[in-house]
Design a protein around this motif. Structure first.
Motif, mmCIF file in Angstrom:
data_model
loop_
_atom_site.group_PDB
_atom_site.id
_atom_site.type_symbol
_atom_site.label_atom_id
_atom_site.label_comp_id
_atom_site.label_asym_id
_atom_site.label_seq_id
_atom_site.Cartn_x
_atom_site.Cartn_y
_atom_site.Cartn_z
ATOM 1 N N LEU A 268 0.832 -1.206 0.000
ATOM 2 C CA LEU A 268 0.000 0.000 0.000
ATOM 3 C C LEU A 268 0.863 1.251 0.000
ATOM 4 O O LEU A 268 0.600 2.214 -0.734
ATOM 5 C CB LEU A 268 -0.914 -0.003 1.223
ATOM 6 C CG LEU A 268 -2.242 -0.745 1.108
ATOM 7 C CD1 LEU A 268 -2.938 -0.757 2.464
ATOM 8 C CD2 LEU A 268 -3.148 -0.103 0.058
ATOM 9 N N ASP B 276 0.859 -0.054 -4.614
ATOM 10 C CA ASP B 276 0.274 -1.238 -5.262
ATOM 11 C C ASP B 276 -0.976 -1.656 -4.486
ATOM 12 O O ASP B 276 -1.000 -2.653 -3.769
ATOM 13 C CB ASP B 276 1.300 -2.372 -5.295
ATOM 14 C CG ASP B 276 0.849 -3.532 -6.171
ATOM 15 O OD1 ASP B 276 -0.311 -3.529 -6.614
ATOM 16 O OD2 ASP B 276 1.660 -4.460 -6.387
ATOM 17 N N ARG B 277 -2.044 -0.868 -4.655
ATOM 18 C CA ARG B 277 -3.260 -1.056 -3.867
ATOM 19 C C ARG B 277 -3.958 -2.375 -4.188
ATOM 20 O O ARG B 277 -4.437 -3.071 -3.281
ATOM 21 C CB ARG B 277 -4.212 0.114 -4.121
ATOM 22 C CG ARG B 277 -5.508 0.080 -3.329
ATOM 23 C CD ARG B 277 -6.296 1.370 -3.562
ATOM 24 N NE ARG B 277 -7.576 1.332 -2.882
ATOM 25 C CZ ARG B 277 -8.661 0.764 -3.392
ATOM 26 N NH1 ARG B 277 -8.607 0.192 -4.595
ATOM 27 N NH2 ARG B 277 -9.806 0.760 -2.713
ATOM 28 N N ASP B 278 -4.047 -2.742 -5.443
ATOM 29 C CA ASP B 278 -4.774 -3.953 -5.823
ATOM 30 C C ASP B 278 -4.140 -5.200 -5.214
ATOM 31 O O ASP B 278 -4.849 -6.079 -4.686
ATOM 32 C CB ASP B 278 -4.828 -4.095 -7.349
ATOM 33 C CG ASP B 278 -5.725 -3.039 -7.992
ATOM 34 O OD1 ASP B 278 -6.533 -2.420 -7.262
ATOM 35 O OD2 ASP B 278 -5.607 -2.829 -9.217
ATOM 36 N N SER B 279 -2.823 -5.293 -5.289
ATOM 37 C CA SER B 279 -2.142 -6.454 -4.706
ATOM 38 C C SER B 279 -2.323 -6.492 -3.194
ATOM 39 O O SER B 279 -2.504 -7.552 -2.598
ATOM 40 C CB SER B 279 -0.649 -6.433 -5.055
ATOM 41 O OG SER B 279 -0.453 -6.536 -6.441
ATOM 42 N N LEU C 264 -4.865 -5.238 -1.412
ATOM 43 C CA LEU C 264 -6.231 -5.638 -1.084
ATOM 44 C C LEU C 264 -6.414 -7.141 -1.260
ATOM 45 O O LEU C 264 -7.074 -7.797 -0.444
ATOM 46 C CB LEU C 264 -7.232 -4.883 -1.960
ATOM 47 C CG LEU C 264 -7.389 -3.390 -1.692
ATOM 48 C CD1 LEU C 264 -8.293 -2.755 -2.732
ATOM 49 C CD2 LEU C 264 -7.961 -3.158 -0.294
ATOM 50 N N ALA C 265 -5.821 -7.686 -2.319
ATOM 51 C CA ALA C 265 -5.941 -9.132 -2.565
ATOM 52 C C ALA C 265 -5.287 -9.929 -1.442
ATOM 53 O O ALA C 265 -5.819 -10.956 -0.998
ATOM 54 C CB ALA C 265 -5.320 -9.489 -3.906
ATOM 55 N N ASP D 91 -9.408 4.206 3.621
ATOM 56 C CA ASP D 91 -9.814 3.519 2.393
ATOM 57 C C ASP D 91 -11.079 2.702 2.651
ATOM 58 O O ASP D 91 -11.074 1.786 3.486
ATOM 59 C CB ASP D 91 -8.672 2.601 1.931
ATOM 60 C CG ASP D 91 -8.927 2.003 0.561
ATOM 61 O OD1 ASP D 91 -10.066 1.582 0.289
ATOM 62 O OD2 ASP D 91 -7.977 1.915 -0.232
ATOM 63 N N ASP E 152 -12.478 0.363 0.966
ATOM 64 C CA ASP E 152 -12.323 -1.069 0.688
ATOM 65 C C ASP E 152 -11.631 -1.784 1.842
ATOM 66 O O ASP E 152 -11.969 -2.916 2.175
ATOM 67 C CB ASP E 152 -11.530 -1.273 -0.605
ATOM 68 C CG ASP E 152 -12.335 -0.892 -1.838
ATOM 69 O OD1 ASP E 152 -13.573 -1.052 -1.801
ATOM 70 O OD2 ASP E 152 -11.743 -0.424 -2.823
#
Length: 335
Positions: free
Chosen positions: A202, A206-209, A211-212, A238, A240
């Motif tokens: 974060l 690299d937000r997507d990685s 969160l995953a 955030d 999410d």
């Protein structure tokens, strides 16, 4: 970011048990009560491995009624025979307050004894106590214990060693090496390593990685991880991440502990991850109250009282309005 301890599983304990391990595992799965009786018999005959297993059954309430003081007694009996895993569990009981008042100093003494017999988890447990006590002078010893346990493949120790490198405790900060160690432990299934690696990702954008990783950790972990990760996520800006925090609380609550159900109800009521959901909150308050949770009982009673007041007011205003309202000429009273 937080560090976590664990206790040996029944499978680990069974490796030292004198009966046929596979047969006993099968009996534990198929008829825990009957298997528990067989283990108790062996424990009473003096088998330290059976005493250790019986202690864990009593600690978990598996096949027998949960009895923390009795669990501690059996751990102590096995430890007196030189069983390092049992000595570690005696330390865990004192550390967590299972069947005895919580006392980190007493727990540390038992972990030291287990370390003397080569127990890896005792190194991790003692190191974490040293970190919780918060004296910077203890950090070099904690670091060395984590380093030794990490070299022996302990995932929690690898995660904790990475934390030292991330923060620059004892050794110079090395974010790249910290990330490498987090990734190593995460790939082998350590949930806090996934969480900690996600924090670094974060920060790097690299937000997507990230969160995953957090979603995977929550989905695959147990209630202990979920209840500790949830507040860390719910305080994030955030949405999410806050949603994942609420998901962690929901999964913990579904496991059935009254405290977790109460915390989830409060989060739903307050709208910590979206609009408030009072109807669902009442349901979880009621579930916790049904298990005797004092705060949930008060919340449920208050909600019930408020609903009754609202109904009475609604009835009063509706009735009063009906008396004042003119009746259309083309309508006849109902009979």
């Amino acid at each position: 970011m937080t560090m976590e301890t664990a206790r040996p599983s029944l499978v680990v304990c069974l490796k030292r048990f004198s009966l046929d391990d596979e047969r006993l595992e099968s009996r534990l799965a198929g008829n825990p009560r009957e298997a528990g009786s067989a283990i108790r018999d062996a424990a009473q005959r003096g088998s330290d491995a059976a005493q250790l297993i019986l202690g864990q059954l009593l600690l978990d309430g598996r096949g027998v009624a949960r009895d923390l003081p009795a669990a501690l007694t059996w751990f102590e009996r096995a430890a007196e025979q030189g069983n390092a895993e049992a000595r570690n569990m005696v330390g865990r009981c004192h550390e967590r307050g299972w069947g005895v008042p919580q006392d980190y100093v007493v727990a540390a003494g038992h972990f030291e004894q287990a370390i003397g017999r080569g127990h890896v988890w005792a190194k991790v447990n003692l190191a974490q106590i040293l970190m919780r006590l918060g004296d910077p002078a203890d950090r070099p010893r904690a670091y060395e214990l984590f380093r030794q346990a990490a070299e022996q493949g302990n995932l929690k120790a690898i995660n904790s060693l990475a934390r030292f490198l991330e923060e620059g405790w004892v050794v110079p900060a090395d974010p790249a090496q910290a990330a490498s160690l987090y990734r190593l432990a995460a790939e082998r299934g350590d949930h806090w390593a996934k969480f900690n690696l996600a924090t670094l990702l974060l920060a790097a954008g690299d937000r997507d990685s990230a969160l995953a990783l957090v979603a995977d950790a929550i989905a695959r972990s147990d209630a202990g991880f979920r209840r500790r990760a949830a507040p860390l996520l719910l305080e994030r800006p955030d949405p999410d991440l806050r949603g994942l925090g609420l998901d962690a609380l929901a999964r913990a609550a579904a496991a059935g502990e009254a405290d977790d159900q109460y915390r989830y109800a409060l989060a739903l009521e307050a709208g910590l991850a979206g609009p408030p959901r009072p109807r669902e909150a009442r349901l979880w308050h009621r579930r916790a109250a049904d298990q005797g949770h004092a705060d949930a009982i008060r919340c449920s009673r208050r909600a019930t009282a408020l609903r009754l007041v609202a109904r009475r007011l609604l009835h009063r205003f509706t009735f009063a309005g009906a008396k004042r309202a003119p009746v259309p000429a083309n309508l006849q009273p109902l009979r």
